[in-house]
Each structure stands twice: as C-alpha cells, then as structure tokens.
Design a protein around this motif. Structure first.
Motif, PDB file in Angstrom:
ATOM      1  N   VAL A  36       0.787  -1.085   0.093  1.00 18.22           N
ATOM      2  CA  VAL A  36      -0.010   0.217   0.048  1.00 18.22           C
ATOM      3  C   VAL A  36       0.897   1.383   0.062  1.00 18.22           C
ATOM      4  O   VAL A  36       1.792   1.436   0.886  1.00 18.22           O
ATOM      5  CB  VAL A  36      -1.096  -0.117   1.247  1.00 18.22           C
ATOM      6  N   GLY A  37       0.786   2.083  -0.989  1.00 13.31           N
ATOM      7  CA  GLY A  37       1.373   3.342  -0.922  1.00 13.31           C
ATOM      8  C   GLY A  37       1.512   4.057  -2.207  1.00 13.31           C
ATOM      9  O   GLY A  37       0.188   4.020  -2.958  1.00 13.31           O
ATOM     10  N   CYS A  38       2.311   4.786  -2.690  1.00 11.35           N
ATOM     11  CA  CYS A  38       2.078   5.680  -3.694  1.00 11.35           C
ATOM     12  C   CYS A  38       3.754   6.008  -4.460  1.00 11.35           C
ATOM     13  O   CYS A  38       4.717   5.822  -3.626  1.00 11.35           O
ATOM     14  CB  CYS A  38       1.474   7.199  -3.367  1.00 11.35           C
ATOM     15  N   VAL A  39       3.468   5.991  -5.606  1.00 12.14           N
ATOM     16  CA  VAL A  39       4.828   6.697  -6.410  1.00 12.14           C
ATOM     17  C   VAL A  39       4.813   8.121  -7.033  1.00 12.14           C
ATOM     18  O   VAL A  39       3.650   8.486  -7.083  1.00 12.14           O
ATOM     19  CB  VAL A  39       5.342   5.529  -7.344  1.00 12.14           C
ATOM     20  N   SER A  40       6.235   8.552  -7.162  1.00 14.13           N
ATOM     21  CA  SER A  40       5.912   9.823  -7.931  1.00 14.13           C
ATOM     22  C   SER A  40       6.187   9.472  -9.259  1.00 14.13           C
ATOM     23  O   SER A  40       6.106  10.511 -10.201  1.00 14.13           O
ATOM     24  CB  SER A  40       6.978  10.594  -7.332  1.00 14.13           C
ATOM     25  N   LYS A  41       6.883   8.383  -9.518  1.00 16.18           N
ATOM     26  CA  LYS A  41       7.028   8.113 -11.113  1.00 16.18           C
ATOM     27  C   LYS A  41       6.769   6.560 -11.220  1.00 16.18           C
ATOM     28  O   LYS A  41       7.111   5.559 -10.048  1.00 16.18           O
ATOM     29  CB  LYS A  41       8.603   8.173 -11.441  1.00 16.18           C
ATOM     30  N   ALA A  42       5.920   6.007 -12.144  1.00 18.54           N
ATOM     31  CA  ALA A  42       5.504   4.731 -12.549  1.00 18.54           C
ATOM     32  C   ALA A  42       5.886   4.267 -13.528  1.00 18.54           C
ATOM     33  O   ALA A  42       6.160   4.944 -14.619  1.00 18.54           O
ATOM     34  CB  ALA A  42       3.957   4.644 -12.303  1.00 18.54           C
ATOM     35  N   ARG A  43       6.459   3.191 -13.534  1.00 19.98           N
ATOM     36  CA  ARG A  43       7.258   2.373 -14.631  1.00 19.98           C
ATOM     37  C   ARG A  43       6.829   0.950 -14.830  1.00 19.98           C
ATOM     38  O   ARG A  43       7.177   0.205 -13.944  1.00 19.98           O
ATOM     39  CB  ARG A  43       8.737   2.426 -14.800  1.00 19.98           C
ATOM     40  N   PHE A  44       6.416   0.443 -15.973  1.00 21.03           N
ATOM     41  CA  PHE A  44       5.700  -0.795 -15.928  1.00 21.03           C
ATOM     42  C   PHE A  44       5.994  -1.517 -17.454  1.00 21.03           C
ATOM     43  O   PHE A  44       5.709  -0.671 -18.486  1.00 21.03           O
ATOM     44  CB  PHE A  44       4.378  -1.072 -15.572  1.00 21.03           C
ATOM     45  N   ARG A  45       6.271  -2.528 -17.729  1.00 16.49           N
ATOM     46  CA  ARG A  45       6.113  -3.372 -19.075  1.00 16.49           C
ATOM     47  C   ARG A  45       4.764  -3.632 -19.507  1.00 16.49           C
ATOM     48  O   ARG A  45       4.240  -4.286 -18.500  1.00 16.49           O
ATOM     49  CB  ARG A  45       6.919  -4.455 -19.081  1.00 16.49           C
ATOM     50  N   VAL A  52       7.783  -0.210 -22.557  1.00 17.81           N
ATOM     51  CA  VAL A  52       7.540   0.085 -20.957  1.00 17.81           C
ATOM     52  C   VAL A  52       7.047   1.548 -21.098  1.00 17.81           C
ATOM     53  O   VAL A  52       7.512   2.546 -21.857  1.00 17.81           O
ATOM     54  CB  VAL A  52       9.043   0.325 -20.616  1.00 17.81           C
ATOM     55  N   LYS A  53       5.992   1.680 -20.045  1.00 17.87           N
ATOM     56  CA  LYS A  53       5.567   2.903 -20.142  1.00 17.87           C
ATOM     57  C   LYS A  53       5.986   3.597 -18.701  1.00 17.87           C
ATOM     58  O   LYS A  53       6.208   2.915 -17.874  1.00 17.87           O
ATOM     59  CB  LYS A  53       3.929   2.707 -19.867  1.00 17.87           C
ATOM     60  N   GLN A  54       6.120   4.892 -18.827  1.00 12.66           N
ATOM     61  CA  GLN A  54       6.664   5.594 -17.614  1.00 12.66           C
ATOM     62  C   GLN A  54       5.427   6.789 -17.681  1.00 12.66           C
ATOM     63  O   GLN A  54       5.380   7.539 -18.538  1.00 12.66           O
ATOM     64  CB  GLN A  54       7.994   6.295 -18.042  1.00 12.66           C
ATOM     65  N   ILE A  55       5.212   6.897 -16.191  1.00  6.99           N
ATOM     66  CA  ILE A  55       4.267   7.970 -15.846  1.00  6.99           C
ATOM     67  C   ILE A  55       4.742   8.967 -14.928  1.00  6.99           C
ATOM     68  O   ILE A  55       5.205   8.524 -13.840  1.00  6.99           O
ATOM     69  CB  ILE A  55       2.798   7.692 -15.758  1.00  6.99           C
ATOM     70  N   ASN A  56       5.101  10.208 -15.211  1.00  9.91           N
ATOM     71  CA  ASN A  56       5.755  11.149 -14.201  1.00  9.91           C
ATOM     72  C   ASN A  56       4.787  11.836 -13.236  1.00  9.91           C
ATOM     73  O   ASN A  56       4.876  13.030 -13.275  1.00  9.91           O
ATOM     74  CB  ASN A  56       6.862  11.945 -14.645  1.00  9.91           C
ATOM     75  N   LYS A  57       3.701  11.271 -12.613  1.00 14.59           N
ATOM     76  CA  LYS A  57       2.906  11.903 -11.931  1.00 14.59           C
ATOM     77  C   LYS A  57       2.519  11.067 -10.622  1.00 14.59           C
ATOM     78  O   LYS A  57       2.911   9.840 -10.623  1.00 14.59           O
ATOM     79  CB  LYS A  57       1.384  11.962 -12.512  1.00 14.59           C
ATOM     80  N   ASN A  58       2.213  11.571  -9.628  1.00 13.03           N
ATOM     81  CA  ASN A  58       1.868  10.909  -8.437  1.00 13.03           C
ATOM     82  C   ASN A  58       0.811   9.767  -8.811  1.00 13.03           C
ATOM     83  O   ASN A  58      -0.366  10.180  -9.297  1.00 13.03           O
ATOM     84  CB  ASN A  58       1.280  11.749  -7.327  1.00 13.03           C
ATOM     85  N   MET A  59       0.918   8.482  -8.284  1.00 12.07           N
ATOM     86  CA  MET A  59       0.033   7.284  -8.560  1.00 12.07           C
ATOM     87  C   MET A  59      -0.220   6.735  -7.369  1.00 12.07           C
ATOM     88  O   MET A  59       0.930   6.466  -6.420  1.00 12.07           O
ATOM     89  CB  MET A  59       0.621   6.362  -9.574  1.00 12.07           C
ATOM     90  N   GLU A  60      -1.384   6.268  -7.041  1.00 11.23           N
ATOM     91  CA  GLU A  60      -1.445   5.170  -5.767  1.00 11.23           C
ATOM     92  C   GLU A  60      -1.316   3.784  -6.290  1.00 11.23           C
ATOM     93  O   GLU A  60      -1.646   3.401  -7.447  1.00 11.23           O
ATOM     94  CB  GLU A  60      -3.073   5.217  -5.264  1.00 11.23           C
ATOM     95  N   VAL A  92       9.083  -2.999 -13.284  1.00  6.52           N
ATOM     96  CA  VAL A  92      10.591  -2.924 -13.796  1.00  6.52           C
ATOM     97  C   VAL A  92      11.192  -1.899 -12.885  1.00  6.52           C
ATOM     98  O   VAL A  92      10.507  -1.013 -12.115  1.00  6.52           O
ATOM     99  CB  VAL A  92      10.531  -2.258 -15.320  1.00  6.52           C
ATOM    100  N   GLU A  93      12.471  -1.545 -12.860  1.00  8.75           N
ATOM    101  CA  GLU A  93      13.142  -0.605 -12.071  1.00  8.75           C
ATOM    102  C   GLU A  93      12.430   0.885 -12.635  1.00  8.75           C
ATOM    103  O   GLU A  93      12.293   0.791 -13.670  1.00  8.75           O
ATOM    104  CB  GLU A  93      14.595  -0.748 -12.208  1.00  8.75           C
ATOM    105  N   GLY A  94      12.601   1.712 -11.550  1.00  6.75           N
ATOM    106  CA  GLY A  94      12.330   3.161 -11.684  1.00  6.75           C
ATOM    107  C   GLY A  94      10.915   3.557 -11.166  1.00  6.75           C
ATOM    108  O   GLY A  94      10.485   4.623 -11.435  1.00  6.75           O
ATOM    109  N   ASN A  95      10.452   2.653 -10.220  1.00  6.84           N
ATOM    110  CA  ASN A  95       9.076   2.997  -9.672  1.00  6.84           C
ATOM    111  C   ASN A  95       9.598   3.915  -8.536  1.00  6.84           C
ATOM    112  O   ASN A  95      10.106   3.041  -7.615  1.00  6.84           O
ATOM    113  CB  ASN A  95       8.302   2.037  -9.421  1.00  6.84           C
ATOM    114  N   ILE A  96       9.442   4.999  -8.276  1.00  2.00           N
ATOM    115  CA  ILE A  96       9.896   5.845  -7.403  1.00  2.00           C
ATOM    116  C   ILE A  96       8.963   6.039  -6.115  1.00  2.00           C
ATOM    117  O   ILE A  96       8.011   6.817  -6.616  1.00  2.00           O
ATOM    118  CB  ILE A  96      10.690   6.988  -7.679  1.00  2.00           C
ATOM    119  N   VAL A  97       9.168   5.476  -5.121  1.00  4.57           N
ATOM    120  CA  VAL A  97       8.217   5.946  -3.762  1.00  4.57           C
ATOM    121  C   VAL A  97       8.024   7.453  -3.609  1.00  4.57           C
ATOM    122  O   VAL A  97       9.046   8.144  -3.459  1.00  4.57           O
ATOM    123  CB  VAL A  97       8.526   5.103  -2.659  1.00  4.57           C
ATOM    124  N   ASN A  98       6.811   7.739  -3.582  1.00  4.29           N
ATOM    125  CA  ASN A  98       6.410   9.274  -3.160  1.00  4.29           C
ATOM    126  C   ASN A  98       6.769   9.602  -1.776  1.00  4.29           C
ATOM    127  O   ASN A  98       7.579   9.941  -1.282  1.00  4.29           O
ATOM    128  CB  ASN A  98       4.886   9.660  -3.772  1.00  4.29           C
TER     129      ASN A  98
END
Length: 133
Positions: A36-45, A52-60, A92-98
């Motif tokens: 449970v948490g949130c990221v400031s950058k989401a990356r997933f294949r 690989v998609k990357q979204i540079n927004k806050n995500m739950e 994938v790598e690059g999912n940064i915890v907010n």
C-alpha cells in the motif's frame, strides 16, 4: 509462513528495494502479501512484453503481487491516477516511492524458488521445490 514487513520511504526504487530485501533476508521463496502506498514515477512493461510505459505523476499503488527468489523476482503492479483510472503491468526498475510504501512479504520456509531460462518464452521461468523442514 514467516512474515516480513517494511516501510519504504520517499525516493526509494520499489523493485530495487524488494530485490535488496530478498538478498538481505536470504529469502529462498517469497510472495508479496500486501503493498500500500504511492509513487511519484510509475514504470511498467505492458502485455506485449517489450514496451515500457513511464508516468511522471503521483500514482496510488492498488496492488502488487508476485514471486521472489534469490535469482529473480517476478512482479506485477497496478496503479490509479488522479482521475481514478487504473492500469499496470510487469514491474520494472524506476518506480519511485512518493511518500510511503508499506510492503508485507510472506516467506515460504518449506519451498525453494529458482528461475531457469525457458527457450519457449524467452524468460527465466519459475521452478518450485519443496524442502524438508
């Protein structure tokens, strides 16, 4: 089953931290029980296995699940954006915890997971073995 819980904090990479825990705790077979948490950058294949998609927004983080072994993790994640739209794929790598990520791992003491390259899929696929306790 043994349980290990950890709180990840701002700036940590979700996948790298999970891999670190597997190594540090010498987890031979594990599963993600809760995240449970949130990221400031989401990356997933995505499902094509390539892009690989990357979204540079806050995500739950809505869900994170998968298997953990000493020679690899296989994790899938789903997110929700600010409009409540959900999506995800292979972590994938690059999912940064907010702000935070509360992570609970189940350690299966009587199993050993390994990954072996499967020529049919092109990926290291899960091999499970039970061990005597």
């Amino acid at each position: 089953m043994e349980i290990y819980a950890i709180r990840l904090t701002e700036g940590m990479d979700l996948k790298i931290e999970i891999q670190r825990v597997v190594k540090e705790k010498q987890i031979k077979a594990g599963i993600i029980l809760s995240s449970v948490g949130c990221v400031s950058k989401a990356r997933f294949r995505v499902a094509d296995g390539i892009n690989v998609k990357q979204i540079n927004k806050n995500m739950e983080i809505l869900s994170l699940n998968g298997t953990l072994s000493p020679n690899g993790v296989h994790l899938h994640i789903s997110y929700s954006n600010q409009e409540g739209v959900s999506f995800g794929g292979h972590l994938v790598e690059g999912n940064i915890v907010n702000t935070t990520c509360e992570l609970v791992i189940g350690i299966l003491g009587n199993y050993k997971f390994t990954r072996v390259m499967d020529p049919n899929t092109g990926y290291g696929e899960l091999i499970t073995k039970t061990q005597e306790l």
